[in-house]
Design a protein around this motif. Structure first.
Motif, PDB file in Angstrom:
ATOM      1  N   VAL A  40       0.760  -1.392  -0.077  1.00  0.00           N
ATOM      2  CA  VAL A  40       0.091   0.165  -0.024  1.00  0.00           C
ATOM      3  C   VAL A  40       1.322   0.915   0.501  1.00  0.00           C
ATOM      4  N   TYR A  41       0.205   2.674  -0.056  1.00  0.00           N
ATOM      5  CA  TYR A  41       0.947   3.650  -0.350  1.00  0.00           C
ATOM      6  C   TYR A  41       0.113   4.998   0.481  1.00  0.00           C
ATOM      7  N   ALA A  42       0.846   6.006   0.713  1.00  0.00           N
ATOM      8  CA  ALA A  42       0.332   6.969   1.284  1.00  0.00           C
ATOM      9  C   ALA A  42       1.111   7.962   0.845  1.00  0.00           C
ATOM     10  N   PRO A  43       0.134   9.469   0.552  1.00  0.00           N
ATOM     11  CA  PRO A  43       0.949  10.435   0.389  1.00  0.00           C
ATOM     12  C   PRO A  43       0.940  11.467   0.799  1.00  0.00           C
ATOM     13  N   GLY A  44       2.653  12.049   0.785  1.00  0.00           N
ATOM     14  CA  GLY A  44       2.962  13.735   1.671  1.00  0.00           C
ATOM     15  C   GLY A  44       1.924  14.289   1.002  1.00  0.00           C
ATOM     16  N   ARG A  45       1.948  15.644   1.319  1.00  0.00           N
ATOM     17  CA  ARG A  45       0.953  16.607   1.148  1.00  0.00           C
ATOM     18  C   ARG A  45       1.487  18.338   0.779  1.00  0.00           C
ATOM     19  N   VAL A  46       1.378  19.566  -0.278  1.00  0.00           N
ATOM     20  CA  VAL A  46       1.607  20.859   0.430  1.00  0.00           C
ATOM     21  C   VAL A  46       0.301  20.939   0.166  1.00  0.00           C
TER      22      VAL A  46
END
Length: 418
Positions: A40-46
């Protein structure tokens, strides 16, 4: 004497999901001798605009990044959780400076006992506490498992590497230990937030976890932090990109000043007789007669920033990037002057960017005192912009790191071929 930094040294490391999948599967196989069952994966954010508003029940407008944390996992017959992290050229090490893979093992936590006796943190390996905190806050009892982690989200840059790790962990648990009645995206995000509050001692707002869970590709995510309602705001133009510039500077004030800012905001809303600054206007602020000029300026930032988020959404409806950029510039000035969370290095990066052709707007992003800037720029001008920042900022002692990004999707299960 440090070597001279080149422009090529400043290009941020990125990787496709396929490349990350190969790396995390190889790491898992190397450590545990078999392939994982789930990846699975999850993103960082700006955050495009809306800074220090989330814990004041306000509005924020972040986007998910193509920089992600990926986890592979497999259930095992044991009472121990084993988590290994490593990295090669494309990934960030969760344990900076370590040349080797790092494996951490801890007993499967008992949520009732942890809540009764207090959080039993894992000493000396800070990132492992984010994983354990999510296990404690998962909606069912978990068993033992092996896991491997790789990430392209830079650490300490204000791009939510912690939320990416938390949300990736929760998403992996959903695969390894399915829940009979699946939780809502809001419940998932709040469980990850609670893990950060208790196991990392960071009193963060809801933005980071919400966007990592709920973002959709080619959209910004407007979050109403009072009602917890989210709105997908279209953000797709082949001629416009977001440039993230990591100053690679982190002043120690950040951890100590964050709770101070929260206390100052709470004092301001109390002085105006309101539950939070979300409910206050600039007229309320003037009428309250707050004598402490610092508290008054902190409130002025939050109230005006909430208005800027609403105006930014309206500008995006008409694709008025010049107006959006002007609002970003105003946000930076407010964060620098009223909220006092910028620093000389960040101000220099913003000043250089704002003076370049093709730039709509630029500002600090994240908690402050270092970290990253976010710049809205014409795609045709982004290379010239990076060169100008490099020329004006890079030195043997410091370097910027650049990431050219479009709005990406939220956490997901990796499926080969998708």
């Amino acid at each position: 004497q440090p070597e001279q930094v080149t422009m090529e040294d400043c290009l941020g490391r990125t990787a496709s999901l396929e490349e990350l999948h190969h790396e995390v599967e190889s790491l898992f196989l190397r450590e545990f001798g078999c392939k994982p069952d789930s990846v699975v994966y999850a993103p960082g954010r700006v955050n495009i605009i809306g800074e220090h508003t989330d814990y004041n029940d306000g509005f924020v407008l972040p986007m998910a990044l193509p920089l992600v944390t990926m986890m592979a996992g497999k259930r095992i017959e044991s009472n121990v959780v084993n988590v290994v992290t490593g990295g090669k050229d494309v990934t960030t090490r969760l344990t900076p400076g370590s040349p080797k893979d790092i494996c951490v093992s801890f007993p499967v936590p008992d949520p009732k006992q942890e809540r009764r006796d207090g959080a039993q943190r894992i000493p000396d390996v800070e990132w492992a506490n984010y994983v354990k905190g999510v296990l404690v806050n998962y909606k069912r009892l978990c068993g033992a498992f092996n896991s491997a982690i790789v990430s392209t989200v830079p650490l300490g840059g204000g791009l939510s590497s912690s939320a990416a790790l938390e949300v990736a962990t929760y998403t992996l648990l959903e695969q390894l230990f399915p829940i009979d009645h699946p939780v809502t995206p809001v419940e998932k995000a709040l469980a990850c937030q609670e893990a950060e509050h208790v196991y990392a001692n960071v009193p963060c707002g809801i933005m980071d976890q919400f966007v990592s869970v709920m973002a959709t590709e080619n959209h910004l995510l407007c979050i109403d932090c009072e009602s917890m309602r989210v709105t997908q705001v279209p953000f797709q133009n082949p001629h416009v990109v977001v440039l993230i510039t990591n100053s690679n500077v982190r002043h120690n004030l950040g951890s100590s000043e964050y709770p101070v800012r929260r206390q100052q905001c709470e004092a301001a809303s109390k002085a105006m007789g309101k539950r939070s600054l979300r409910l206050c206007t600039l007229e309320d602020l003037e009428a309250a007669g707050i004598e402490d000029e610092t508290i008054k300026r902190r409130a002025h930032h939050v109230i005006s920033e909430n208005a800027r988020v609403q105006q930014a959404i309206e500008s995006l409806k008409t694709t008025d990037y010049y107006r959006l950029g002007a609002l970003m510039n105003e946000s930076h000035a407010s964060l620098r002057e009223d909220f006092a969370v910028s620093c000389p290095e960040i101000d220099l990066l913003v000043d250089i960017a704002q003076r370049q052709p093709g730039v709509y707007g630029s500002r600090i992003t994240g908690g402050g005192f270092g970290g990253c800037t976010v710049t809205l720029v014409k795609r045709s001008h982004v290379d010239d912009l990076m060169k100008a920042i490099y020329d004006g900022y890079a030195s043997p002692e410091r370097r910027p790191t650049f990431y050219v990004c479009n709005a990406s999707g939220g956490a997901a299960v990796f499926n080969t071929g998708t």
